[in-house]
Design an enzyme around this catalytic site. Structure first.
Site, PDB file in Angstrom:
ATOM      1  N   CYS A   1       2.698  28.048  15.019  1.00  0.00           N
ATOM      2  CA  CYS A   1       3.250  28.003  16.387  1.00  0.00           C
ATOM      3  C   CYS A   1       3.009  26.697  17.121  1.00  0.00           C
ATOM      4  O   CYS A   1       3.937  25.946  17.371  1.00  0.00           O
ATOM      5  CB  CYS A   1       2.671  29.163  17.198  1.00  0.00           C
ATOM      6  SG  CYS A   1       3.202  30.757  16.578  1.00  0.00           S
TER       7      CYS A   1
HETATM    8  N1  NAD Z   1       2.363  33.752  13.158  1.00  0.00           N
HETATM    9  C1  NAD Z   1       2.220  33.829  14.466  1.00  0.00           C
HETATM   10  O1  NAD Z   1       1.104  33.872  14.962  1.00  0.00           O
HETATM   11  C2  NAD Z   1       3.426  33.897  15.384  1.00  0.00           C
HETATM   12  C3  NAD Z   1       3.225  34.262  16.722  1.00  0.00           C
HETATM   13  C4  NAD Z   1       4.304  34.329  17.571  1.00  0.00           C
HETATM   14  C5  NAD Z   1       5.567  34.019  17.102  1.00  0.00           C
HETATM   15  N2  NAD Z   1       5.752  33.631  15.807  1.00  0.00           N
HETATM   16  C6  NAD Z   1       7.118  33.342  15.367  1.00  0.00           C
HETATM   17  O2  NAD Z   1       7.627  34.460  14.648  1.00  0.00           O
HETATM   18  C7  NAD Z   1       8.489  34.041  13.599  1.00  0.00           C
HETATM   19  C8  NAD Z   1       7.977  34.575  12.264  1.00  0.00           C
HETATM   20  O3  NAD Z   1       6.691  34.023  12.013  1.00  0.00           O
HETATM   21  P1  NAD Z   1       5.666  34.649  10.986  1.00  0.00           P
HETATM   22  O4  NAD Z   1       4.368  33.969  11.246  1.00  0.00           O
HETATM   23  O5  NAD Z   1       5.739  36.143  11.023  1.00  0.00           O
HETATM   24  O6  NAD Z   1       6.294  34.113   9.600  1.00  0.00           O
HETATM   25  P2  NAD Z   1       5.922  34.631   8.128  1.00  0.00           P
HETATM   26  O7  NAD Z   1       6.246  33.491   7.238  1.00  0.00           O
HETATM   27  O8  NAD Z   1       4.551  35.215   8.120  1.00  0.00           O
HETATM   28  O9  NAD Z   1       6.946  35.819   7.861  1.00  0.00           O
HETATM   29  C9  NAD Z   1       8.293  35.658   7.781  1.00  0.00           C
HETATM   30  C10 NAD Z   1       8.848  36.620   6.736  1.00  0.00           C
HETATM   31  O10 NAD Z   1      10.260  36.491   6.732  1.00  0.00           O
HETATM   32  C11 NAD Z   1      10.702  36.631   5.397  1.00  0.00           C
HETATM   33  N3  NAD Z   1      12.049  36.069   5.300  1.00  0.00           N
HETATM   34  C12 NAD Z   1      12.444  34.780   5.286  1.00  0.00           C
HETATM   35  N4  NAD Z   1      13.785  34.692   5.245  1.00  0.00           N
HETATM   36  C13 NAD Z   1      14.255  35.960   5.217  1.00  0.00           C
HETATM   37  C14 NAD Z   1      15.553  36.518   5.170  1.00  0.00           C
HETATM   38  N5  NAD Z   1      16.639  35.750   5.167  1.00  0.00           N
HETATM   39  N6  NAD Z   1      15.661  37.861   5.133  1.00  0.00           N
HETATM   40  C15 NAD Z   1      14.564  38.656   5.154  1.00  0.00           C
HETATM   41  N7  NAD Z   1      13.314  38.176   5.210  1.00  0.00           N
HETATM   42  C16 NAD Z   1      13.154  36.850   5.251  1.00  0.00           C
HETATM   43  C17 NAD Z   1       9.649  35.905   4.593  1.00  0.00           C
HETATM   44  O11 NAD Z   1       9.662  36.289   3.236  1.00  0.00           O
HETATM   45  C18 NAD Z   1       8.374  36.337   5.322  1.00  0.00           C
HETATM   46  O12 NAD Z   1       7.832  37.514   4.776  1.00  0.00           O
HETATM   47  C19 NAD Z   1       8.526  32.523  13.689  1.00  0.00           C
HETATM   48  O13 NAD Z   1       9.618  32.149  14.466  1.00  0.00           O
HETATM   49  C20 NAD Z   1       7.241  32.185  14.400  1.00  0.00           C
HETATM   50  O14 NAD Z   1       7.329  30.962  15.105  1.00  0.00           O
HETATM   51  C21 NAD Z   1       4.700  33.592  14.929  1.00  0.00           C
END
Ligand code: NAD
Length: 429
Positions: A270
């Site tokens: 983030c």
């Molecule tokens: N990690 C954090 O602390 C956090 C906090 C707030 C917001 N976010 C935001 O949330 C979003 C997701 O982050 P995250 O940390 O959960 O990412 P992550 O990488 O942990 O998870 C994302 C998941 O999406 C899957 N994926 C990718 N492309 C796909 C598709 N086309 N169809 C289905 N699944 C698909 C991946 O395999 C993965 O399991 C980002 O935009 C991030 O900026 C993250």
């Protein structure tokens, strides 16, 4: 039955696309509140783990996943055709930066394409991935409408930023207020109803752009304040002032001050990334986001500064980085998590190896570290011999801090983990 009624009766089928740090906790929360949840992911391993009743995210208990799966409230699949059966779809896929620091919306676009192909009347689609203001109405809406259905009348569309804080034991999905902004009133209301069924507080805003900007303000606020305090740390070192003592004393002010702490650099998915989504978008309106760029510059230079401080520490023993054995304590990007994404320890490792150091590490959350051609295993601290300098990169609670001043000849402490310990071999940031 109308979607509103289905939500109220918890009969709405919820689809979560992307079962990562954001999607999995959300899916489990919906399932444990009685909703029928399907998680969609392209990662077959994650799908297998969920269907096998196991959690792979630190903050999500395996017992909760098992309960949800057992009650047949949660299942995972790679089969996107099942999106058609969902009443509400939450998109939680990654939003990284390209090497050029431009937004990489390819995951969002791919997920939206999957939804578009199965979109049906009455569905609610919500984007949760952090992104620049305008993504929902400029990118997602036109793509979904290509199939012929109209957003706001035929289907509903909203943006709701995720605020989950991995490793935070005080706040969880349920207790962190959720901001919601739809493309019209009805979309906002439906999204607010859906989250209101599982989250204590829902905050409605007037548009998707406001909701998108809220998240970027929150993360830019952190990036800029961390940049400021890192700069103050560099300044204090020059002036021979203990920045940690300064911050502690300033924090006694009961209003108008909020403590941020210096460190080896930003990490995670983030704070190092999201502000650049905003500066990229601002540039398109001819606006230069100077605070974001400056904070990025200061925070990005911290790993090199840590290496400079390691060099200073070794110098007191007439040693150079070249040929020294340097041990990193903690390599995950923050305390008590296993997440290595953008971890500044990787930059420190790389800079040290480039200067000829022999680097090892200990991290109870990261058994193996692969970075470029480097492939290391976490070492047991008690079996270490001949270390010239230890570097506390991440202040995991599990470390035996009391033993460190005797165990290592030199310690560079980037987190003030050895607070209160006075010894000549400790070098604080
Ligand atoms: N990690 C954090 O602390 C956090 C906090 C707030 C917001 N976010 C935001 O949330 C979003 C997701 O982050 P995250 O940390 O959960 O990412 P992550 O990488 O942990 O998870 C994302 C998941 O999406 C899957 N994926 C990718 N492309 C796909 C598709 N086309 N169809 C289905 N699944 C698909 C991946 O395999 C993965 O399991 C980002 O935009 C991030 O900026 C993250």
């Amino acid at each position: 039955m109308e979607l509103k009624d289905k939500i109220q009766k918890r009969q709405a089928k919820v689809g979560i696309i992307g079962l990562g740090y954001v999607g999995l906790p959300l899916a489990v929360e919906f399932a444990l509140h009685g909703f029928n949840v399907t998680g969609f992911d392209v990662d077959t391993w994650k799908v297998g783990e969920i269907n096998g009743s196991r959690s792979y995210i630190g903050d999500v208990k395996t017992a909760d996943v098992a309960r949800a799966v057992e009650q047949q409230k949660l299942r995972a699949t790679t089969d996107m055709s099942k999106l058609h059966d969902m009443d509400a779809i939450d998109i939680c896929v990654p939003t990284p930066l390209r090497k050029t620091r431009d937004p990489d919306l390819s995951y969002v676009v791919q997920a939206v394409e999957a939804v578009k192909a199965r979109l049906r009347r009455g569905q609610l689609v919500i984007l949760e991935s952090t992104t620049y203001p305008g993504t929902t109405d400029e990118v997602v809406q036109p793509a979904l409408e290509e199939g012929g259905l109209k957003a706001g009348t035929d289907f509903h569309l909203a943006f709701s930023p995720e605020r989950v804080d991995p490793g935070n034991v005080k706040y969880s999905t349920k207790t962190i207020p959720k901001v919601v902004g739809g493309i019209n009133r009805e979309s906002t209301d439906l999204a607010a109803d859906l989250y209101g069924a599982i989250i204590d507080t829902v905050v409605r805003v007037s548009s998707t752009q406001v909701a998108e900007m809220v998240k970027l303000l929150e993360n830019t606020f952190r990036a800029v304040n961390i940049g400021l305090v890192n700069d103050i740390a560099l300044m204090s070192h020059r002036m021979n002032i203990d920045v940690w003592e300064v911050i502690d004393a300033a924090s006694t002010k009961p209003f108008g001050f909020m403590p941020f702490y210096p460190g080896p650099g930003l990490g995670g998915h983030c704070i190092p990334i999201d502000p650049f989504y905003l500066s990229w978008k601002a540039r398109q309106s001819g606006f230069e986001a100077r605070f974001i760029e400056l904070a990025g510059h200061v925070n990005g230079s911290m790993p090199a500064y840590v290496v400079e401080r390691i060099s200073e520490a070794l110098n007191t023993r007439k040693k150079a980085i070249n040929g020294s054995r340097i041990h990193l304590l903690g390599v995950a990007y923050k305390k008590d998590v296993s997440d290595m994404r953008e971890s500044p320890a990787l930059d420190i490792l790389e800079l040290l190896e480039r200067r000829g150091a022999q680097v090892s590490y200990t991290d109870p959350y990261v058994p193996r570290l692969q970075h470029g051609i480097t492939d290391l295993r976490s070492a047991d601290e008690s079996s270490l011999n001949g270390i010239d300098c230890a570097v506390i990169c991440t202040n995991h609670a599990a470390f035996d801090y009391a033993a460190m001043p005797q165990r290592y000849p030199l310690i560079v402490d980037t987190r003030n983990a050895l607070k209160g310990v006075e010894a000549k071999n400790i070098f604080r940031l």
